[in-house]
Design a protein around this motif. Sequence first.
Motif, PDB file in Angstrom:
ATOM      1  N   LEU A  44     -22.280  32.527  25.293  1.00 40.52           N
ATOM      2  CA  LEU A  44     -21.938  31.671  26.435  1.00 40.52           C
ATOM      3  C   LEU A  44     -23.181  31.049  27.067  1.00 40.52           C
ATOM      4  CD1 LEU A  44     -19.114  33.591  28.348  1.00 40.52           C
ATOM      5  CD2 LEU A  44     -18.908  31.491  27.015  1.00 40.52           C
ATOM      6  N   ALA A  45     -24.231  31.839  27.182  1.00 39.14           N
ATOM      7  CA  ALA A  45     -25.483  31.310  27.731  1.00 39.14           C
ATOM      8  C   ALA A  45     -26.018  30.186  26.855  1.00 39.14           C
ATOM      9  CB  ALA A  45     -26.514  32.431  27.855  1.00 39.14           C
ATOM     10  N   ALA A  46     -25.940  30.365  25.533  1.00 34.89           N
ATOM     11  CA  ALA A  46     -26.402  29.322  24.609  1.00 34.89           C
ATOM     12  C   ALA A  46     -25.544  28.079  24.719  1.00 34.89           C
ATOM     13  CB  ALA A  46     -26.374  29.861  23.181  1.00 34.89           C
ATOM     14  N   MET A  47     -24.230  28.245  24.836  1.00 36.80           N
ATOM     15  CA  MET A  47     -23.331  27.097  25.022  1.00 36.80           C
ATOM     16  C   MET A  47     -23.670  26.322  26.282  1.00 36.80           C
ATOM     17  SD  MET A  47     -19.496  28.420  24.148  1.00 36.80           S
ATOM     18  CE  MET A  47     -19.178  29.565  22.820  1.00 36.80           C
ATOM     19  N   ALA A  48     -23.941  27.040  27.357  1.00 38.98           N
ATOM     20  CA  ALA A  48     -24.264  26.386  28.621  1.00 38.98           C
ATOM     21  C   ALA A  48     -25.534  25.558  28.507  1.00 38.98           C
ATOM     22  CB  ALA A  48     -24.413  27.429  29.732  1.00 38.98           C
ATOM     23  N   GLU A  49     -26.478  26.046  27.732  1.00 35.56           N
ATOM     24  CA  GLU A  49     -27.779  25.364  27.617  1.00 35.56           C
ATOM     25  C   GLU A  49     -27.769  24.210  26.623  1.00 35.56           C
ATOM     26  OE1 GLU A  49     -30.307  28.549  26.497  1.00 35.56           O
ATOM     27  OE2 GLU A  49     -30.144  29.589  28.427  1.00 35.56           O
ATOM     28  N   ARG A  50     -27.111  24.424  25.454  1.00 30.07           N
ATOM     29  CA  ARG A  50     -27.224  23.418  24.389  1.00 30.07           C
ATOM     30  C   ARG A  50     -25.915  23.127  23.672  1.00 30.07           C
ATOM     31  NH1 ARG A  50     -30.928  27.093  23.731  1.00 30.07           N
ATOM     32  NH2 ARG A  50     -30.097  27.838  21.746  1.00 30.07           N
ATOM     33  N   GLY A  51     -24.793  23.554  24.236  1.00 27.97           N
ATOM     34  CA  GLY A  51     -23.512  23.242  23.647  1.00 27.97           C
ATOM     35  C   GLY A  51     -23.086  24.201  22.558  1.00 27.97           C
ATOM     36  N   LEU A  52     -21.925  23.934  21.982  1.00 29.99           N
ATOM     37  CA  LEU A  52     -21.342  24.820  20.987  1.00 29.99           C
ATOM     38  C   LEU A  52     -22.224  24.968  19.753  1.00 29.99           C
ATOM     39  CD1 LEU A  52     -18.702  26.437  20.612  1.00 29.99           C
ATOM     40  CD2 LEU A  52     -17.775  24.461  19.399  1.00 29.99           C
ATOM     41  N   ALA A  53     -22.954  23.930  19.409  1.00 35.08           N
ATOM     42  CA  ALA A  53     -23.815  23.981  18.220  1.00 35.08           C
ATOM     43  C   ALA A  53     -24.911  25.035  18.355  1.00 35.08           C
ATOM     44  CB  ALA A  53     -24.440  22.613  17.966  1.00 35.08           C
ATOM     45  N   ALA A  54     -25.205  25.457  19.586  1.00 31.54           N
ATOM     46  CA  ALA A  54     -26.259  26.451  19.802  1.00 31.54           C
ATOM     47  C   ALA A  54     -25.822  27.863  19.442  1.00 31.54           C
ATOM     48  CB  ALA A  54     -26.721  26.415  21.261  1.00 31.54           C
ATOM     49  N   VAL A  55     -24.541  28.041  19.185  1.00 29.69           N
ATOM     50  CA  VAL A  55     -24.059  29.375  18.816  1.00 29.69           C
ATOM     51  C   VAL A  55     -24.336  29.591  17.333  1.00 29.69           C
ATOM     52  CG1 VAL A  55     -22.085  30.940  18.732  1.00 29.69           C
ATOM     53  CG2 VAL A  55     -22.288  29.278  20.593  1.00 29.69           C
ATOM     54  N   ALA A  56     -25.471  30.212  17.055  1.00 30.40           N
ATOM     55  CA  ALA A  56     -25.900  30.503  15.692  1.00 30.40           C
ATOM     56  C   ALA A  56     -26.458  31.924  15.671  1.00 30.40           C
ATOM     57  CB  ALA A  56     -26.958  29.505  15.230  1.00 30.40           C
ATOM     58  N   VAL A  57     -26.197  32.642  14.613  1.00 30.86           N
ATOM     59  CA  VAL A  57     -26.480  34.077  14.593  1.00 30.86           C
ATOM     60  C   VAL A  57     -27.967  34.386  14.753  1.00 30.86           C
ATOM     61  CG1 VAL A  57     -26.306  36.207  13.256  1.00 30.86           C
ATOM     62  CG2 VAL A  57     -24.446  34.539  13.196  1.00 30.86           C
ATOM     63  N   GLU A  58     -28.824  33.755  13.977  1.00 34.07           N
ATOM     64  CA  GLU A  58     -30.238  34.125  14.012  1.00 34.07           C
ATOM     65  C   GLU A  58     -30.893  33.851  15.362  1.00 34.07           C
ATOM     66  OE1 GLU A  58     -32.549  32.831  10.715  1.00 34.07           O
ATOM     67  OE2 GLU A  58     -31.262  33.792   9.229  1.00 34.07           O
ATOM     68  N   PRO A  59     -30.705  32.662  15.960  1.00 38.11           N
ATOM     69  CA  PRO A  59     -31.293  32.442  17.284  1.00 38.11           C
ATOM     70  C   PRO A  59     -30.759  33.403  18.338  1.00 38.11           C
ATOM     71  CG  PRO A  59     -30.672  30.362  16.274  1.00 38.11           C
ATOM     72  CD  PRO A  59     -30.090  31.435  15.418  1.00 38.11           C
ATOM     73  N   LEU A  60     -29.463  33.725  18.266  1.00 37.82           N
ATOM     74  CA  LEU A  60     -28.905  34.663  19.239  1.00 37.82           C
ATOM     75  C   LEU A  60     -29.461  36.070  19.028  1.00 37.82           C
ATOM     76  CD1 LEU A  60     -25.159  33.565  19.450  1.00 37.82           C
ATOM     77  CD2 LEU A  60     -26.967  33.188  21.132  1.00 37.82           C
ATOM     78  N   ALA A  61     -29.659  36.452  17.774  1.00 44.92           N
ATOM     79  CA  ALA A  61     -30.262  37.765  17.508  1.00 44.92           C
ATOM     80  C   ALA A  61     -31.670  37.834  18.086  1.00 44.92           C
ATOM     81  CB  ALA A  61     -30.281  38.024  15.997  1.00 44.92           C
ATOM     82  N   ALA A  62     -32.429  36.743  17.907  1.00 46.68           N
ATOM     83  CA  ALA A  62     -33.786  36.707  18.476  1.00 46.68           C
ATOM     84  C   ALA A  62     -33.727  36.781  19.993  1.00 46.68           C
ATOM     85  CB  ALA A  62     -34.490  35.431  18.023  1.00 46.68           C
ATOM     86  N   ARG A  63     -32.768  36.104  20.565  1.00 48.85           N
ATOM     87  CA  ARG A  63     -32.618  36.097  22.024  1.00 48.85           C
ATOM     88  C   ARG A  63     -32.305  37.495  22.543  1.00 48.85           C
ATOM     89  NH1 ARG A  63     -29.899  31.266  25.024  1.00 48.85           N
ATOM     90  NH2 ARG A  63     -30.035  31.950  27.187  1.00 48.85           N
ATOM     91  N   LEU A  64     -31.511  38.225  21.783  1.00 51.29           N
ATOM     92  CA  LEU A  64     -31.115  39.570  22.194  1.00 51.29           C
ATOM     93  C   LEU A  64     -32.114  40.641  21.769  1.00 51.29           C
ATOM     94  CD1 LEU A  64     -27.317  39.257  21.368  1.00 51.29           C
ATOM     95  CD2 LEU A  64     -28.281  39.692  23.639  1.00 51.29           C
ATOM     96  N   GLY A  65     -33.127  40.246  20.983  1.00 55.77           N
ATOM     97  CA  GLY A  65     -34.115  41.202  20.532  1.00 55.77           C
ATOM     98  C   GLY A  65     -33.580  42.161  19.495  1.00 55.77           C
ATOM     99  N   THR A  66     -32.714  41.646  18.610  1.00 50.81           N
ATOM    100  CA  THR A  66     -32.115  42.506  17.598  1.00 50.81           C
ATOM    101  C   THR A  66     -32.099  41.769  16.262  1.00 50.81           C
ATOM    102  OG1 THR A  66     -30.195  43.917  17.129  1.00 50.81           O
ATOM    103  CG2 THR A  66     -29.743  41.754  18.086  1.00 50.81           C
TER     104      THR A  66
END
Length: 203
Positions: A33-55
Motif C-alpha cells: 500500500l505504501a508503494a502504491m501511494a508513492e508510485r502507483g500499482l506498478a510499484a508493487v513488485a516483489v524485489e523492491p518490497l523485499a528490500a524495503r522490508l529488509g528481507t
Amino acid sequence: MAMRRTEEGAGKGRGQHAGRRRLTARDWADAALAAMAERGLAAVAVEPLAARLGTTKGSFYWHFTNREALIEAALERWEEICTEEIITAVEAEPDPERRLRTLLRQATTSAADDPLEVSLLATAAHPQVAAVLGRVTERRIGYVAQLFEELGFPGPEARTRGLLAYSSYLGHTQLAHAVPQALPPAAESDAYLESVMDTLLRR
C-alpha cells in the motif's frame, strides 16, 4: 499511508540476525500500500518490497503465491483501514448529524494528506482495483445514505444526498492532490467543509 519500519528490517540494518520477528502477510500488504501511494500499482513488485522490508523474496513466497495475491491482500487492507475502521470509529457518536459531519471532515482531511486514494482511482481499469473500488464506493455511499435516513430523509432522497456527499468528498480529494490552490486555505478548511454539510442537510 506511512509504512511502519519492521523489526526485521531494523535488525538487519544493525547486522543483528538473532531475535528478529518473522514478517507477516499484513506487513507485506502494508508495504504494498505504501508503494502504491508513492508510485502507483506498478510499484508493487516483489524485489523492491523485499528490500524495503529488509528481507528476501523467500518471505514473500511464504505468504503469497504471486504478485496478484499480494495486490488483493493490500486492497483488502485498504478497504479495512480506510472504510470499515473509519465507520466503526464514527459509530461511537450517537447523534447522526454529528456523526455525518465528523465523517466528512475527517475523511476529507485524511484523503487530502494521503495520495493512496487518488492513486487507486487512477488505476480503476485494473480488474482487482475496480472490484475493491466498487465495493468501497457502495459501502461508503450506503453508510452515508443511512445517516441521512436517520436524520429523517426518505430513502431515495437519502441515497441522493449520500451520493452528493461522496461526490463532494472525491472532488475535494482530487483537487487537493491535483490543483490544491483551488481549495480554501487550511485556516478556512473546516468552515468550508461545514458549509458543504449545511448545504447537504438543507431541507
